[in-house]
Enzyme design. Structure first.
Site, mmCIF file in Angstrom:
data_model
loop_
_atom_site.group_PDB
_atom_site.id
_atom_site.type_symbol
_atom_site.label_atom_id
_atom_site.label_comp_id
_atom_site.label_asym_id
_atom_site.label_seq_id
_atom_site.Cartn_x
_atom_site.Cartn_y
_atom_site.Cartn_z
ATOM 1 N N VAL A 102 40.571 36.143 33.401
ATOM 2 C CA VAL A 102 39.786 35.156 34.168
ATOM 3 C C VAL A 102 39.645 33.862 33.355
ATOM 4 O O VAL A 102 38.931 32.954 33.744
ATOM 5 C CB VAL A 102 38.385 35.726 34.519
ATOM 6 C CG1 VAL A 102 38.500 36.963 35.392
ATOM 7 C CG2 VAL A 102 37.554 36.033 33.270
ATOM 8 N N GLN A 153 45.297 39.689 34.854
ATOM 9 C CA GLN A 153 43.968 40.296 35.029
ATOM 10 C C GLN A 153 42.912 39.397 34.409
ATOM 11 O O GLN A 153 41.727 39.624 34.547
ATOM 12 C CB GLN A 153 43.919 41.674 34.354
ATOM 13 C CG GLN A 153 44.929 42.668 34.884
ATOM 14 C CD GLN A 153 45.009 43.890 34.004
ATOM 15 O OE1 GLN A 153 44.298 44.881 34.216
ATOM 16 N NE2 GLN A 153 45.878 43.848 33.007
ATOM 17 N N HIS A 204 41.625 39.156 39.070
ATOM 18 C CA HIS A 204 40.192 39.401 38.851
ATOM 19 C C HIS A 204 39.361 38.124 38.918
ATOM 20 O O HIS A 204 38.216 38.109 38.457
ATOM 21 C CB HIS A 204 39.980 40.112 37.504
ATOM 22 C CG HIS A 204 40.553 41.494 37.495
ATOM 23 N ND1 HIS A 204 40.857 42.172 36.341
ATOM 24 C CD2 HIS A 204 40.932 42.316 38.496
ATOM 25 C CE1 HIS A 204 41.361 43.364 36.652
ATOM 26 N NE2 HIS A 204 41.425 43.466 37.957
ATOM 27 N N GLY A 235 49.891 42.638 26.699
ATOM 28 C CA GLY A 235 48.485 42.658 26.266
ATOM 29 C C GLY A 235 47.528 43.294 27.247
ATOM 30 O O GLY A 235 46.450 42.760 27.499
ATOM 31 N N THR A 236 47.929 44.470 27.797
ATOM 32 C CA THR A 236 46.983 45.167 28.663
ATOM 33 C C THR A 236 46.907 46.635 28.270
ATOM 34 O O THR A 236 47.898 47.245 27.880
ATOM 35 C CB THR A 236 47.349 45.052 30.158
ATOM 36 O OG1 THR A 236 46.337 45.691 30.946
ATOM 37 C CG2 THR A 236 48.700 45.659 30.487
ATOM 38 N N SER A 237 45.688 47.193 28.377
ATOM 39 C CA SER A 237 45.531 48.624 28.079
ATOM 40 C C SER A 237 46.066 49.459 29.241
ATOM 41 O O SER A 237 46.278 50.667 29.111
ATOM 42 C CB SER A 237 44.051 48.948 27.830
ATOM 43 O OG SER A 237 43.283 48.477 28.938
#
Ligand code: APR
Ligand code: ZN
Length: 259
Positions: free
Chosen positions: A107, A105, A123, A193-195
């Site tokens: 950039v 996700q 993204h 490391g993602t919510s």
């Protein structure tokens, strides 16, 4: 045996018996490189800035300079950032033939700087720009932070914008299809490391889960992924990936020694 050690051993077992392992990463994998996350801590971006003022097409139309000032600030941080052991660990797992693809996700471009080859950037990429004029197809990769902001399109003189997906914008259908295709082939996914709160991106680990694949999560705190993770490694990404890669290499060397 500590929970952490048990979760790492379980993870290595899943990884070493997987046929098609992919990774799904979020801003947390770049946190130890000094790139701010969006959520989860007081210095996260959305605790300090309003997304509707900076990361939407309406915000850009309303005040392109303000949006560009924010992206130039983020570019200056990312330019100084270096891939950390988590990015490098994924690149190593790909080199070992274990990891097939990174769906990110982010950039910030740190996965490719770490040496990963097969990356799907859901993204977009902060170093890519495109013309804001829908009938103009100008796109470019910036060599450096733009001096003049907002930069202008050399083809039609409209404003250039960051080639990233803003809130309210659809993902590039071709990129999304590739990511779904990878998730549909995967029998295991390393989620780092993602919510896990932004869709459609957050569907990627769910696709693997729903098809009977194993979901391994690395995060410093629980997330939207944790409820359905088969393994939850509550640790910083760089340490967890160092330990996972070290054990995978030990297993590979042991296999070679026994043949
Ligand atoms: N190691 C592992 N996980 C970490 C670390 C670390 N060192 N530091 C932070 N985290 C975790 C946080 O606990 C949080 O769950 O990383 C996660 C970061 O979550 P977000 O900031 O929401 O980032 P992300 O999930 O990538 O956001 C998705 O939201 O605003 C949009 O487009 C933006 O791509 C972004 C999307
Ligand atoms: Zn143009």
């Amino acid at each position: 045996m500590s929970t952490y050690v048990a979760s790492i051993l379980r993870t290595v077992e899943i990884i070493m018996s997987s046929k098609y392992l992919i990774a799904f990463t979020g801003a947390g994998i770049s946190a130890e490189s000094g790139v701010p996350t969006f959520r989860g801590s007081p210095d996260s971006l959305w605790s300090r800035f309003k997304p509707e003022e900076l990361a939407t097409p309406e915000a850009f139309l309303r005040n392109p300079r303000r949006v560009w000032e924010w992206y130039v600030w983020r570019m200056s941080i990312i330019k100084k950032a270096k891939p950390n052991d988590a990015h490098l660990g994924l690149a190593r797992l790909e080199e070992l033939g274990i990891l097939k693809c990174v769906v990110t996700q982010n950039v910030d471009g740190l996965h490719s700087r770490a040496g990963s080859k097969y990356i799907i950037e859901l993204h977009g990429n902060i170093w890519r720009v495109k013309c804001s004029n829908p009938s103009c197809n100008y796109k470019a990769i910036l060599e450096d932070i733009p001096k003049e902001i907002p930069p202008k399109c050399p083809y039609c003189s409209s404003l250039l914008r960051p080639d990233v997906v803003w809130f309210g914008e659809p993902l590039d259908p071709e990129i999304w299809d590739r990511a779904v295709n990878e998730a549909s082939k995967a029998d295991a996914i390393l989620v780092i490391g993602t919510s896990g709160v932004v869709y459609p991106a957050a569907y990627i680990p769910l696709i693997v889960k729903e098809r009977g694949g194993k979901v391994i999560e690395v995060n410093i705190s629980e997330s939207g992924i944790t409820p359905y993770a088969d393994v939850f490694i509550k640790e910083k990404a760089s340490k967890a990936l160092r330990d996972i890669v070290r054990l995978c290499e030990e297993r590979i060397n042991a296999r070679k020694a026994s043949t």
